[in-house]
Design an enzyme around this catalytic site. Structure first.
Site, PDB file in Angstrom:
ATOM      1  N   LYS A 172       1.046  -0.997   0.067  1.00  0.00           N
ATOM      2  CA  LYS A 172      -0.098   0.505   0.208  1.00  0.00           C
ATOM      3  C   LYS A 172       1.279   1.289  -0.071  1.00  0.00           C
ATOM      4  O   LYS A 172       0.435   2.248  -0.276  1.00  0.00           O
ATOM      5  CB  LYS A 172      -0.795  -0.424   1.198  1.00  0.00           C
ATOM      6  N   GLU A 200     -13.886  10.770  12.625  1.00  0.00           N
ATOM      7  CA  GLU A 200     -14.723  11.303  11.126  1.00  0.00           C
ATOM      8  C   GLU A 200     -15.660  10.733  10.665  1.00  0.00           C
ATOM      9  O   GLU A 200     -16.079  10.165  10.796  1.00  0.00           O
ATOM     10  CB  GLU A 200     -13.038  10.229  10.184  1.00  0.00           C
ATOM     11  N   LYS A 249     -19.239   9.486  17.573  1.00  0.00           N
ATOM     12  CA  LYS A 249     -19.373   8.320  16.032  1.00  0.00           C
ATOM     13  C   LYS A 249     -20.460   7.191  15.509  1.00  0.00           C
ATOM     14  O   LYS A 249     -21.357   7.058  14.975  1.00  0.00           O
ATOM     15  CB  LYS A 249     -17.844   8.353  15.873  1.00  0.00           C
ATOM     16  N   ASN A 296     -23.769   7.062  13.505  1.00  0.00           N
ATOM     17  CA  ASN A 296     -23.888   5.530  12.969  1.00  0.00           C
ATOM     18  C   ASN A 296     -25.289   4.795  12.920  1.00  0.00           C
ATOM     19  O   ASN A 296     -26.177   3.589  11.886  1.00  0.00           O
ATOM     20  CB  ASN A 296     -22.963   4.049  12.685  1.00  0.00           C
ATOM     21  N   LEU A 332     -33.416   7.457   3.429  1.00  0.00           N
ATOM     22  CA  LEU A 332     -35.287   6.341   3.268  1.00  0.00           C
ATOM     23  C   LEU A 332     -35.171   5.759   1.713  1.00  0.00           C
ATOM     24  O   LEU A 332     -36.263   5.700   1.064  1.00  0.00           O
ATOM     25  CB  LEU A 332     -35.521   7.809   3.506  1.00  0.00           C
ATOM     26  N   GLY A 378     -34.565  -0.867   0.321  1.00  0.00           N
ATOM     27  CA  GLY A 378     -34.049  -1.644  -1.065  1.00  0.00           C
ATOM     28  C   GLY A 378     -32.890  -3.042  -0.204  1.00  0.00           C
ATOM     29  O   GLY A 378     -33.434  -3.500   0.953  1.00  0.00           O
ATOM     30  N   CYS A 436     -17.952  -0.063   7.900  1.00  0.00           N
ATOM     31  CA  CYS A 436     -18.955   1.010   9.016  1.00  0.00           C
ATOM     32  C   CYS A 436     -19.839   0.674   9.532  1.00  0.00           C
ATOM     33  O   CYS A 436     -20.258  -0.070  10.820  1.00  0.00           O
ATOM     34  CB  CYS A 436     -18.602   2.061   8.466  1.00  0.00           C
ATOM     35  N   LYS A 470     -20.039  -3.318  11.183  1.00  0.00           N
ATOM     36  CA  LYS A 470     -19.723  -3.486  12.708  1.00  0.00           C
ATOM     37  C   LYS A 470     -19.488  -2.256  13.722  1.00  0.00           C
ATOM     38  O   LYS A 470     -19.502  -2.786  15.238  1.00  0.00           O
ATOM     39  CB  LYS A 470     -18.078  -3.235  11.992  1.00  0.00           C
TER      40      LYS A 470
HETATM   41  N1  LIG Z   1     -13.807   3.585   5.630  1.00  0.00           N
HETATM   42  C1  LIG Z   1     -14.749   5.333   5.422  1.00  0.00           C
HETATM   43  O1  LIG Z   1     -15.230   5.036   5.196  1.00  0.00           O
HETATM   44  C2  LIG Z   1     -14.839   5.648   7.055  1.00  0.00           C
HETATM   45  C3  LIG Z   1     -15.104   5.994   7.655  1.00  0.00           C
HETATM   46  C4  LIG Z   1     -14.714   7.082   8.962  1.00  0.00           C
HETATM   47  C5  LIG Z   1     -14.508   6.546   9.674  1.00  0.00           C
HETATM   48  N2  LIG Z   1     -13.739   5.142   9.753  1.00  0.00           N
HETATM   49  C6  LIG Z   1     -12.900   4.073  10.818  1.00  0.00           C
HETATM   50  O2  LIG Z   1     -11.437   4.495  10.146  1.00  0.00           O
HETATM   51  C7  LIG Z   1     -10.859   3.437  10.461  1.00  0.00           C
HETATM   52  C8  LIG Z   1     -10.037   2.962   9.197  1.00  0.00           C
HETATM   53  O3  LIG Z   1     -11.008   2.823   8.206  1.00  0.00           O
HETATM   54  P1  LIG Z   1     -10.697   2.437   7.151  1.00  0.00           P
HETATM   55  O4  LIG Z   1     -11.856   1.930   6.137  1.00  0.00           O
HETATM   56  O5  LIG Z   1      -9.836   3.375   6.074  1.00  0.00           O
HETATM   57  O6  LIG Z   1     -10.317   1.122   7.077  1.00  0.00           O
HETATM   58  P2  LIG Z   1      -8.582   0.179   6.495  1.00  0.00           P
HETATM   59  O7  LIG Z   1      -8.736  -0.539   6.406  1.00  0.00           O
HETATM   60  O8  LIG Z   1      -8.970   0.711   4.610  1.00  0.00           O
HETATM   61  O9  LIG Z   1      -7.244   0.713   6.558  1.00  0.00           O
HETATM   62  C9  LIG Z   1      -6.842   0.688   7.666  1.00  0.00           C
HETATM   63  C10 LIG Z   1      -5.206   0.854   7.804  1.00  0.00           C
HETATM   64  O10 LIG Z   1      -4.196   0.763   9.291  1.00  0.00           O
HETATM   65  C11 LIG Z   1      -3.603  -0.411   8.538  1.00  0.00           C
HETATM   66  N3  LIG Z   1      -2.664  -0.344  10.040  1.00  0.00           N
HETATM   67  C12 LIG Z   1      -3.697  -1.457  10.786  1.00  0.00           C
HETATM   68  N4  LIG Z   1      -2.364  -2.054  11.178  1.00  0.00           N
HETATM   69  C13 LIG Z   1      -1.428  -0.378  11.477  1.00  0.00           C
HETATM   70  C14 LIG Z   1      -0.235  -0.541  12.472  1.00  0.00           C
HETATM   71  N5  LIG Z   1       0.069  -0.907  13.620  1.00  0.00           N
HETATM   72  N6  LIG Z   1       0.269   1.111  12.460  1.00  0.00           N
HETATM   73  C15 LIG Z   1      -0.487   1.195  10.663  1.00  0.00           C
HETATM   74  N7  LIG Z   1      -1.020   1.000  10.132  1.00  0.00           N
HETATM   75  C16 LIG Z   1      -1.993  -0.122  10.436  1.00  0.00           C
HETATM   76  C17 LIG Z   1      -3.757  -1.055   7.393  1.00  0.00           C
HETATM   77  O11 LIG Z   1      -2.841  -1.361   6.759  1.00  0.00           O
HETATM   78  C18 LIG Z   1      -4.798  -0.205   6.912  1.00  0.00           C
HETATM   79  O12 LIG Z   1      -4.152   0.158   5.340  1.00  0.00           O
HETATM   80  C19 LIG Z   1     -12.010   2.704  11.190  1.00  0.00           C
HETATM   81  O13 LIG Z   1     -11.700   2.649  12.752  1.00  0.00           O
HETATM   82  C20 LIG Z   1     -13.233   2.884  10.558  1.00  0.00           C
HETATM   83  O14 LIG Z   1     -13.892   2.640  11.030  1.00  0.00           O
HETATM   84  C21 LIG Z   1     -14.137   4.869   8.488  1.00  0.00           C
END
Ligand SMILES: NC(=O)c1ccc[n+]([C@@H]2O[C@H](COP(=O)([O-])OP(=O)(O)OC[C@H]3O[C@@H](n4cnc5c(N)ncnc54)[C@H](O)[C@@H]3O)[C@@H](O)[C@H]2O)c1
Length: 439
Positions: free
Chosen positions: A35, A148, A208, A212, A254, A257, A264, A267
């Site tokens: 990545k 976020e 947050k 959700n 609303l 479907g 998110c 979980k």
């Molecule tokens: N995806 C969304 O739309 C969204 C929106 C708001 C909040 N969130 C929250 O944000 C968080 C991240 O979500 P995401 O969708 O980006 O997940 P994701 O799985 O896409 O990304 C997580 C990243 O963290 C990395 N990672 C794991 N352990 C690590 C470490 N010790 N050091 C460095 N990097 C590490 C992983 O390799 C991965 O690339 C979650 O808690 C999620 O609930 C996500």
């Protein structure tokens, strides 16, 4: 400012590039070497409209770089924690290994005066524990929680123009220091007059999960109405339009479907229930179990509907599934309702071909047992039924007349109530949708 962003997934990568866009010097750190290499080469490791352009632009300024080495976070004054908090295997609770691991790795580079900012979605109580850890190991370093709210598909816009900022701050003078640092990071956004809510850690964490939970409840509410519409012959789309005109209710979220999925909502509501249980407040959230149940029932109903239109048996029937991502404008297939339905259809003997404008590659990697096609026409070649399960614009805009020429049977199941029913029925299709009468 010099910032580090720990975890460069859907949230962190966009956050890192957006902070560089705001003028900061940013290092994005992830444990996933592939990545990091992809991001450093200005390629987006996932599909997100506008992100690749933002990435290329900010990398070119020299203000953004990526690394797998935590030592590169040294010298940054604010460290954003954006790692994943997935559901634990076999349990409802969130798996906090990654957040814990990320903060522990940061301890080695933190300096007094630095601020660790949690952005991941975490169980309430996490920030207080992490603040204690940070302050005990690096006296003078502080922690804030800044949840976020970005939506995949609009992540860049949502990060650069959020509808609100939430700061969970430590008490007293430390809170003033943390607020000042966050205000400096988000100066452009704050100066625009973006609403800001400052609170203790627990409130910020709960904002947050509460948001959700509300969104999930709204979707399951209309899907429960869809079940009743099916039982009564009423039409859930008209029902949603009519109740949505009341601005206390609103029309957004609303759409009846196939329900919600992704990395998110499912979980997060489960982790919220698990945490409420640990706190002895589980009764407060028992309704979320029903929200989850309603949501999962929609997938089963979709499979039943497919069997119904295929004359009572799926065995040997060719079924096209349009959509693999959990929502349009994303390639995210985590807990995707579309793939869940596709897999169930296949288990019941259908010959299933799945297509998606962005998520086929992820599908092939994570659900290799399914068969994939690159285009809707290819997927629907001689199909006995077509299921539209993710409402991509490409699928909304399919021409039912020309598309009718590739299938064997003109039967369409509109899993997202996204198609123009009249146009499809006029073109000779049997149209079925959740919560609406057969067309
Ligand atoms: N995806 C969304 O739309 C969204 C929106 C708001 C909040 N969130 C929250 O944000 C968080 C991240 O979500 P995401 O969708 O980006 O997940 P994701 O799985 O896409 O990304 C997580 C990243 O963290 C990395 N990672 C794991 N352990 C690590 C470490 N010790 N050091 C460095 N990097 C590490 C992983 O390799 C991965 O690339 C979650 O808690 C999620 O609930 C996500």
């Amino acid at each position: 400012m010099k910032l580090s962003v720990i975890g460069c997934g859907y949230l962190g990568a966009v956050h890192a590039a957006s902070m560089a866009e705001l003028g900061h010097e940013v290092v994005g750190i992830d444990v996933d070497e592939r990545k990091v290499a992809t991001l450093a080469a200005a390629e987006a490791p996932f599909f997100e409209p506008g992100f690749e352009e933002l990435l290329a632009r900010t990398l070119a300024t020299g203000r953004l770089r990526f690394s797998t080495d935590f030592a590169d976070a040294a010298g940054s004054s604010v460290h954003f924690v954006c790692v994943g908090t997935p559901q634990k295997r076999g349990e409802y609770a969130a798996d906090m290994r990654y957040v814990q691991g990320a903060v522990e790795s940061l301890l080695g580079v933190l300096e007094p005066g630095d601020l660790v900012v949690g952005k991941s979605t975490v169980p309430v109580g996490t920030a207080a524990g992490l603040a204690e850890l940070v302050e005990s190991k690096v006296p003078g370093a502080l922690l804030a929680w800044n949840p976020e709210f970005l939506r995949e598909g609009f992540a860049v816009e949502d990060t650069l123009h959020p509808d609100r900022l939430v700061y969970g701050l430590p008490a007293g003078a430390d809170g003033d220091t943390a607020r000042a640092l966050l205000d400096e990071v988000y100066a452009t956004i704050v100066e625009r007059g973006t609403p800001k809510v400052e609170s203790d850690y627990a409130t910020a964490e709960m904002v947050k999960t509460a948001a959700n939970s509300f969104l999930a409840t709204k979707i399951s509410f209309i899907n429960a109405m869809a079940e009743l519409c099916e039982a009564t012959g009423a039409d859930v789309k008209l029902l949603a339009d009519a109740i949505g005109y009341d601005d206390r209710i609103g029309r957004k979220f609303l759409n009846a479907g196939l329900g919600f999925g992704g990395g998110c909502l499912p979980k997060d509501i489960r982790a919220f229930m698990a945490r409420a249980g640990e706190l002895g407040a589980d009764q407060a959230l028992t309704f979320l179990r029903e929200v989850d149940n309603i949501n999962m029932r929609r997938r089963i109903r979709m499979v039943e509907l497919a069997r119904e239109v295929c004359d009572g048996s799926l065995l040997g029937k060719r079924v096209a599934v349009l959509g693999a991502a959990f929502k349009p404008d994303s390639d995210d297939i985590r807990d995707s309702p579309a793939l869940n339905v596709a897999a169930q259809l296949q288990l019941q003997g259908a010959v299933v071909r799945v297509t998606d404008p962005a998520a086929v590659e992820n599908g092939r990697r994570l659900w290799p047992q399914l068969d994939y096609a690159d285009t809707a026409e290819e997927a629907a070649d001689r199909a006995d039924a077509v299921l539209v399960l993710t409402e991509w614009t490409q699928y909304r805009e399919l021409d039912p007349v020309t598309f009718g020429k590739v299938v064997r049977q003109k039967r369409v199941l509109d899993g997202r109530n996204a198609l123009d029913r009249d146009a499809w029925t006029a073109a000779g299709w049997t149209y079925r949708a959740l919560g609406r009468r057969a067309g």
